[in-house]
Design a protein around this motif. Structure first.
Motif, PDB file in Angstrom:
ATOM      1  N   ARG A  41       0.756  -1.293   0.169  1.00 54.01           N
ATOM      2  CA  ARG A  41       0.048  -0.013   0.185  1.00 54.01           C
ATOM      3  C   ARG A  41       0.576   1.118   0.117  1.00 54.01           C
ATOM      4  N   ALA A  42       1.916   1.183   0.570  1.00 59.97           N
ATOM      5  CA  ALA A  42       2.748   2.304   0.862  1.00 59.97           C
ATOM      6  C   ALA A  42       3.452   2.818  -0.501  1.00 59.97           C
ATOM      7  N   THR A  43       3.818   1.684  -1.198  1.00 63.51           N
ATOM      8  CA  THR A  43       4.482   1.609  -2.709  1.00 63.51           C
ATOM      9  C   THR A  43       3.066   2.307  -3.587  1.00 63.51           C
ATOM     10  N   PHE A  44       1.880   1.805  -3.303  1.00 67.15           N
ATOM     11  CA  PHE A  44       0.934   2.504  -4.041  1.00 67.15           C
ATOM     12  C   PHE A  44       1.055   4.108  -3.929  1.00 67.15           C
ATOM     13  N   TYR A  45       1.253   4.409  -2.560  1.00 70.19           N
ATOM     14  CA  TYR A  45       0.993   5.909  -2.183  1.00 70.19           C
ATOM     15  C   TYR A  45       2.120   6.654  -2.779  1.00 70.19           C
ATOM     16  N   ILE A  46       3.332   5.851  -3.030  1.00 72.69           N
ATOM     17  CA  ILE A  46       4.502   6.732  -3.621  1.00 72.69           C
ATOM     18  C   ILE A  46       4.292   7.128  -5.098  1.00 72.69           C
ATOM     19  N   HIS A  47       3.616   6.395  -5.730  1.00 74.44           N
ATOM     20  CA  HIS A  47       3.133   6.604  -7.243  1.00 74.44           C
ATOM     21  C   HIS A  47       1.788   7.366  -7.262  1.00 74.44           C
ATOM     22  N   PHE A  48       0.883   7.410  -6.580  1.00 73.38           N
ATOM     23  CA  PHE A  48      -0.537   7.877  -6.678  1.00 73.38           C
ATOM     24  C   PHE A  48      -0.922   8.125  -5.295  1.00 73.38           C
ATOM     25  N   GLU A  49      -1.913   9.247  -5.351  1.00 75.36           N
ATOM     26  CA  GLU A  49      -2.540  10.029  -4.174  1.00 75.36           C
ATOM     27  C   GLU A  49      -3.774   9.139  -3.855  1.00 75.36           C
ATOM     28  N   SER A  50      -4.463   8.716  -4.957  1.00 79.11           N
ATOM     29  CA  SER A  50      -5.848   8.248  -4.629  1.00 79.11           C
ATOM     30  C   SER A  50      -6.149   7.284  -5.804  1.00 79.11           C
ATOM     31  N   LYS A  51      -7.360   6.675  -5.579  1.00 75.59           N
ATOM     32  CA  LYS A  51      -8.111   5.975  -6.774  1.00 75.59           C
ATOM     33  C   LYS A  51      -8.205   6.827  -7.956  1.00 75.59           C
ATOM     34  N   THR A  52      -8.398   8.155  -7.678  1.00 79.04           N
ATOM     35  CA  THR A  52      -8.956   9.030  -8.938  1.00 79.04           C
ATOM     36  C   THR A  52      -7.398   9.275  -9.766  1.00 79.04           C
ATOM     37  N   ASP A  53      -6.768   9.406  -8.773  1.00 78.30           N
ATOM     38  CA  ASP A  53      -5.111   9.511  -9.316  1.00 78.30           C
ATOM     39  C   ASP A  53      -4.559   8.322 -10.384  1.00 78.30           C
ATOM     40  N   VAL A  54      -5.062   7.255  -9.775  1.00 79.05           N
ATOM     41  CA  VAL A  54      -4.520   6.135 -10.752  1.00 79.05           C
ATOM     42  C   VAL A  54      -5.558   5.891 -11.775  1.00 79.05           C
ATOM     43  N   LEU A  55      -6.519   6.282 -11.832  1.00 80.16           N
ATOM     44  CA  LEU A  55      -7.639   6.364 -12.818  1.00 80.16           C
ATOM     45  C   LEU A  55      -7.285   7.095 -14.003  1.00 80.16           C
ATOM     46  N   VAL A  56      -6.892   8.455 -13.595  1.00 76.50           N
ATOM     47  CA  VAL A  56      -6.072   9.478 -14.689  1.00 76.50           C
ATOM     48  C   VAL A  56      -4.978   8.952 -15.198  1.00 76.50           C
ATOM     49  N   GLU A  57      -4.303   8.088 -14.667  1.00 78.35           N
ATOM     50  CA  GLU A  57      -3.122   7.353 -14.940  1.00 78.35           C
ATOM     51  C   GLU A  57      -3.498   6.226 -16.114  1.00 78.35           C
ATOM     52  N   VAL A  58      -4.456   5.528 -15.729  1.00 77.73           N
ATOM     53  CA  VAL A  58      -5.056   4.582 -16.510  1.00 77.73           C
ATOM     54  C   VAL A  58      -5.370   5.292 -17.868  1.00 77.73           C
ATOM     55  N   TRP A  59      -6.106   6.399 -17.925  1.00 75.47           N
ATOM     56  CA  TRP A  59      -6.648   7.036 -19.007  1.00 75.47           C
ATOM     57  C   TRP A  59      -5.335   7.491 -19.899  1.00 75.47           C
ATOM     58  N   HIS A  60      -4.325   7.851 -19.162  1.00 78.14           N
ATOM     59  CA  HIS A  60      -3.253   8.609 -19.672  1.00 78.14           C
ATOM     60  C   HIS A  60      -2.347   7.231 -20.549  1.00 78.14           C
ATOM     61  N   THR A  61      -1.951   6.250 -19.600  1.00 78.74           N
ATOM     62  CA  THR A  61      -1.250   5.324 -20.251  1.00 78.74           C
ATOM     63  C   THR A  61      -1.849   4.250 -21.102  1.00 78.74           C
ATOM     64  N   LEU A  62      -3.216   3.911 -20.992  1.00 80.16           N
ATOM     65  CA  LEU A  62      -3.916   3.132 -21.918  1.00 80.16           C
ATOM     66  C   LEU A  62      -4.742   3.678 -23.022  1.00 80.16           C
ATOM     67  N   ILE A  63      -5.203   4.843 -22.778  1.00 82.72           N
ATOM     68  CA  ILE A  63      -5.916   5.132 -23.931  1.00 82.72           C
ATOM     69  C   ILE A  63      -5.494   6.595 -24.770  1.00 82.72           C
ATOM     70  N   GLU A  64      -4.645   7.495 -24.055  1.00 80.23           N
ATOM     71  CA  GLU A  64      -4.553   8.762 -24.508  1.00 80.23           C
ATOM     72  C   GLU A  64      -3.580   8.827 -25.633  1.00 80.23           C
ATOM     73  N   SER A  65      -2.806   7.894 -25.745  1.00 88.43           N
ATOM     74  CA  SER A  65      -2.030   7.983 -27.223  1.00 88.43           C
ATOM     75  C   SER A  65      -3.105   7.649 -28.490  1.00 88.43           C
ATOM     76  N   GLY A  66      -4.002   7.031 -28.121  1.00 90.88           N
ATOM     77  CA  GLY A  66      -5.217   6.696 -29.380  1.00 90.88           C
ATOM     78  C   GLY A  66      -5.723   7.827 -29.458  1.00 90.88           C
ATOM     79  N   VAL A  67      -6.258   8.492 -28.524  1.00 91.58           N
ATOM     80  CA  VAL A  67      -6.933   9.971 -28.647  1.00 91.58           C
ATOM     81  C   VAL A  67      -6.076  11.048 -29.087  1.00 91.58           C
ATOM     82  N   VAL A  68      -4.674  10.889 -28.837  1.00 91.65           N
ATOM     83  CA  VAL A  68      -3.781  11.833 -29.451  1.00 91.65           C
ATOM     84  C   VAL A  68      -3.966  11.819 -31.039  1.00 91.65           C
TER      85      VAL A  68
END
Length: 192
Positions: A41-68
Motif C-alpha cells: 500500500r505504501a508503494t501505491f502511495y509513492i506513485h499515486f495519491e488516490s483511486k482518482t489519481d490512478v484512474l487518470v493514469e489509466v486514461w493516460h497510459t492506456l487510451i491517451e495515445s489513441g486519442v492523441v
C-alpha cells in the motif's frame, strides 16, 4: 528505456484497471489494487495519491495515445476539411472508442462518483481541443473562446454517442451515427 519506478507505476495502473473493471470504481480498494500489482500500500502511495489519481493514469497510459492520434488526424485535415475526409475521420474515431469500451465503461462509473474525475475528464477534453490547432487558427482572439467551446462540445457529444453505441442502446445502425455526426461537425466547420 523505462526505469523500475516507471515499470512499477505502469504495473499499478494495469492492476487498477483490472480491479476497477471487476469491482467498479467505487468498489475497488487501494489494498486490492496494490496486492494485484504485487506492491505494498505504501508503494501505491509513492506513485499515486488516490483511486482518482490512478484512474487518470489509466486514461493516460492506456487510451491517451489513441486519442492523441485521433486529434492529430483531425488537425492533419487542415483548417477547412472536406466532408469525405471528415466522415472517414469520424468513422476512425468511433472505431477507436469501440475498441476502448472497457475503459469507457469504467470512466462512466467514475464520472458519476467523483467530481475530481469529472474535472480531469474535462481537462482532457480541453487538451484535445488544444490539439485542433488548424481549426482554431481560423478564429480571432475574440472569437476563440466560443470556437473552443463549440468544438469541445462536439468532442463531448462524440464521446457520449460512442458510449451509447458501445452499450448497444443506439436505436440506429452505426453508419447512421457516423452520418449524423458528420452532419454536425460539417455544419460547425462550414460556419452554419
Amino acid at each position: 528505456m523505462s526505469s523500475a519506478r516507471d515499470r512499477t507505476k505502469l504495473r499499478i495502473a494495469e492492476a487498477a484497471r483490472a480491479e476497477f473493471l471487476e469491482q467498479g470504481f467505487d468498489g475497488a480498494v487501494i489494498e486490492s489494487i496494490a496486492a494485484r500489482a504485487g506492491v505494498s500500500r505504501a508503494t501505491f502511495y509513492i506513485h499515486f495519491e488516490s483511486k482518482t489519481d490512478v484512474l487518470v493514469e489509466v486514461w493516460h497510459t492506456l487510451i491517451e495515445s489513441g486519442v492523441v492520434k485521433i486529434i492529430e488526424g483531425f488537425d492533419a485535415m487542415g483548417p477547412y476539411p472536406q466532408r469525405p475526409a471528415l466522415y472517414a475521420w469520424l468513422d476512425e474515431a468511433v472505431a477507436y472508442w469501440e475498441s476502448t469500451v472497457d475503459i469507457n465503461e469504467l470512466s462512466e462509473r467514475a464520472l458519476a462518483l467523483d467530481p475530481l474525475v469529472t474535472k480531469s475528464w474535462i481537462a482532457r477534453n480541453q487538451q484535445a481541443v488544444d490539439g485542433m490547432r488548424n481549426y482554431l487558427s481560423r478564429f480571432s482572439d475574440a472569437e476563440l473562446p466560443v470556437a473552443r467551446l463549440r468544438i469541445g462540445m462536439l468532442l463531448l457529444q462524440l464521446d457520449r454517442m460512442c458510449f451509447v453505441l458501445n452499450r448497444g442502446a443506439l436505436p440506429y445502425p452505426r453508419s447512421v451515427l457516423i452520418e449524423a455526426l458528420t452532419d454536425q461537425w460539417w455544419a460547425l466547420l462550414k460556419g452554419v
